[in-house]
Write a protein that holds these residues in place. Structure first.
Motif, PDB file in Angstrom:
ATOM      1  N   THR A 174     -41.759  52.698  79.506  1.00 62.00           N
ATOM      2  CA  THR A 174     -42.689  51.808  80.038  1.00 62.00           C
ATOM      3  C   THR A 174     -43.904  51.069  79.276  1.00 62.00           C
ATOM      4  OG1 THR A 174     -44.718  52.740  80.585  1.00 62.00           O
ATOM      5  CG2 THR A 174     -43.295  51.691  82.214  1.00 62.00           C
ATOM      6  N   HIS A 175     -43.743  52.328  77.601  1.00 63.64           N
ATOM      7  CA  HIS A 175     -44.565  52.196  75.961  1.00 63.64           C
ATOM      8  C   HIS A 175     -44.228  52.991  75.429  1.00 63.64           C
ATOM      9  CE1 HIS A 175     -47.847  54.776  78.304  1.00 63.64           C
ATOM     10  NE2 HIS A 175     -47.048  54.985  78.261  1.00 63.64           N
ATOM     11  N   THR A 176     -44.206  52.401  74.309  1.00 59.63           N
ATOM     12  CA  THR A 176     -43.588  53.522  73.144  1.00 59.63           C
ATOM     13  C   THR A 176     -45.060  54.159  72.630  1.00 59.63           C
ATOM     14  OG1 THR A 176     -44.541  51.953  70.979  1.00 59.63           O
ATOM     15  CG2 THR A 176     -42.094  51.290  72.194  1.00 59.63           C
ATOM     16  N   SER A 177     -45.885  54.312  74.093  1.00 56.94           N
ATOM     17  CA  SER A 177     -46.647  55.678  73.225  1.00 56.94           C
ATOM     18  C   SER A 177     -45.797  56.986  73.371  1.00 56.94           C
ATOM     19  CB  SER A 177     -47.739  55.775  74.624  1.00 56.94           C
ATOM     20  OG  SER A 177     -48.466  54.682  74.295  1.00 56.94           O
ATOM     21  N   SER A 178     -44.523  56.943  74.139  1.00 54.30           N
ATOM     22  CA  SER A 178     -43.731  58.103  74.270  1.00 54.30           C
ATOM     23  C   SER A 178     -43.021  58.681  73.026  1.00 54.30           C
ATOM     24  CB  SER A 178     -42.274  57.607  75.408  1.00 54.30           C
ATOM     25  OG  SER A 178     -42.244  56.685  74.922  1.00 54.30           O
TER      26      SER A 178
END
Ligand code: PHE
Length: 348
Positions: A174-178
């Motif tokens: 759901t975000h590229t923080s991963s």
């Protein structure tokens, strides 16, 4: 004689023209004074008067036919030969317009963002779009019952339980923080990287929301990284992106993975802060979320939070593109309508 005319006509029709020499052969054989047609005309003089009218017409038709064929073939073969030499008939004729495609506005803005950050030492990292809960949520300090993990927001691929989440649930990020979690797990500080990529959220599609969009998130971890460093890099980014007079402001906010957290606004690009309908008369436009990396995140990713601190930020590429190009409907970016896309130039 009528039969001879018919035979000559057949011979003319089956004559093959391959080069200019052939056209000369054709002329000698049929059209010259001593050629086959000329001979018929010579004999024509001695024909009884009552046959002359019909035969004369036939003979003239044959001559006309052969002469036209000769002219046409000669012209064709001459222009084919000049073409082969690379000489065109009219060298001043403008060329056909060479229509190339153009970059998609999302690619243009993504490249611009990566350029701006690479100038101050950020590398680019990428990671998988299909992720596990650990990298998208758990290690980023999302509480087990955080609403973002809910089915309403996240596209799950496989889930261990309908009631509670587990770190090995598989989902679309759901975000590229991963990606930043993966970088922290595999690299030692100093870390200075941005992660552009597609993200997925279960939203109803409208002018302002889409279930797929693009983000660029940034992460900097080192000794003594402070909030002032964050502010400075964001000011640099905004003035590079939106112009040198751009002002920024930070408003307190909340993200599970940063503390303190903030939201960044830039002075309205259209009215410069005076108030207009683009900024809803506030003078400011919301651009991105940011904050200091939460110590719990550093620890979860194997980085000593007593030794290192860091900042992070994340922005939607569509949002930046909308602000920059004054586009008011997000769906335009996904419809691939060339009338929209061709406005972004042919810069490749
Ligand atoms: N990950 C956040 C989002 O998707 C953005 C963000 C990144 C906010 C880093 C703060 C720090 O909205």
């Amino acid at each position: 004689m009528i039969q001879e005319i018919a035979r000559l006509r057949e011979e003319i029709d089956s004559f093959s023209f391959n080069s200019k020499d052939d056209t000369e052969q054709f002329r000698l054989r049929f059209l010259s004074k001593k050629g086959a047609i000329g001979e018929l005309f010579a004999r024509f003089r001695n024909i009884p008067a009552q046959e002359k009218r019909d035969l004369g017409a036939e003979l003239n038709r044959l001559k006309q036919y052969a002469a036209t064929l000769y002219e046409e073939r000669l012209k064709e073969l001459e222009s084919a030969e000049t073409g082969k030499k690379g000489v065109h008939e009219d060298l001043t004729m403008p060329p056909y317009p060479f229509v190339t495609g153009s970059r998609h506005p999302i690619s243009i803005i993504r490249n611009e963002i990566t350029d701006i950050f690479s100038r101050v030492g950020f590398t680019v990292s990428e990671g998988p779009e299909i992720e596990d809960d650990a990298h998208v949520f758990s290690k980023l300090n999302f509480a087990p019952d955080h609403p973002a993990r809910d089915m309403q927001d996240t596209f799950f691929i496989s889930r261990n339980s309908e009631i509670e989440s587990s770190p090995d649930d598989i989902l679309l990020r759901t975000h590229t923080s991963s990606v930043q979690v993966r970088v922290m797990e595999s690299e030692k500080p100093p870390i200075r990287t941005i992660s552009p990529g597609r993200v997925f959220r279960n939203e109803a599609i409208s002018a302002r929301a889409h279930c797929i969009f693009h983000q660029v998130e940034g992460l900097y971890i080192d000794h003594d990284v402070s909030f002032a460093d964050l502010k400075q890099v964001l000011l640099y980014f905004c003035t590079e992106m939106f112009g040198s007079g751009t002002e920024i402001r930070l408003r307190p906010s909340y993200f599970p993975f940063t503390e303190p957290s903030a939201e960044l606004d830039v002075s309205c690009l259209l009215c410069g802060g005076k108030g207009c309908n683009v900024c809803k008369y506030s003078g400011w436009l919301e651009v991105l979320g940011c904050g200091m990396v939460h110590p719990a995140v550093l620890e979860a990713c194997g980085i000593d939070s007593k030794e290192y601190t860091g900042y992070a930020f994340g922005m939607g590429i569509e949002r930046i593109a909308m602000l920059k190009y004054n586009v008011n409907d997000l769906r335009l970016y996904f419809e691939n309508d060339v009338r929209f896309l061709s406005q972004f130039g042919t810069a490749l």
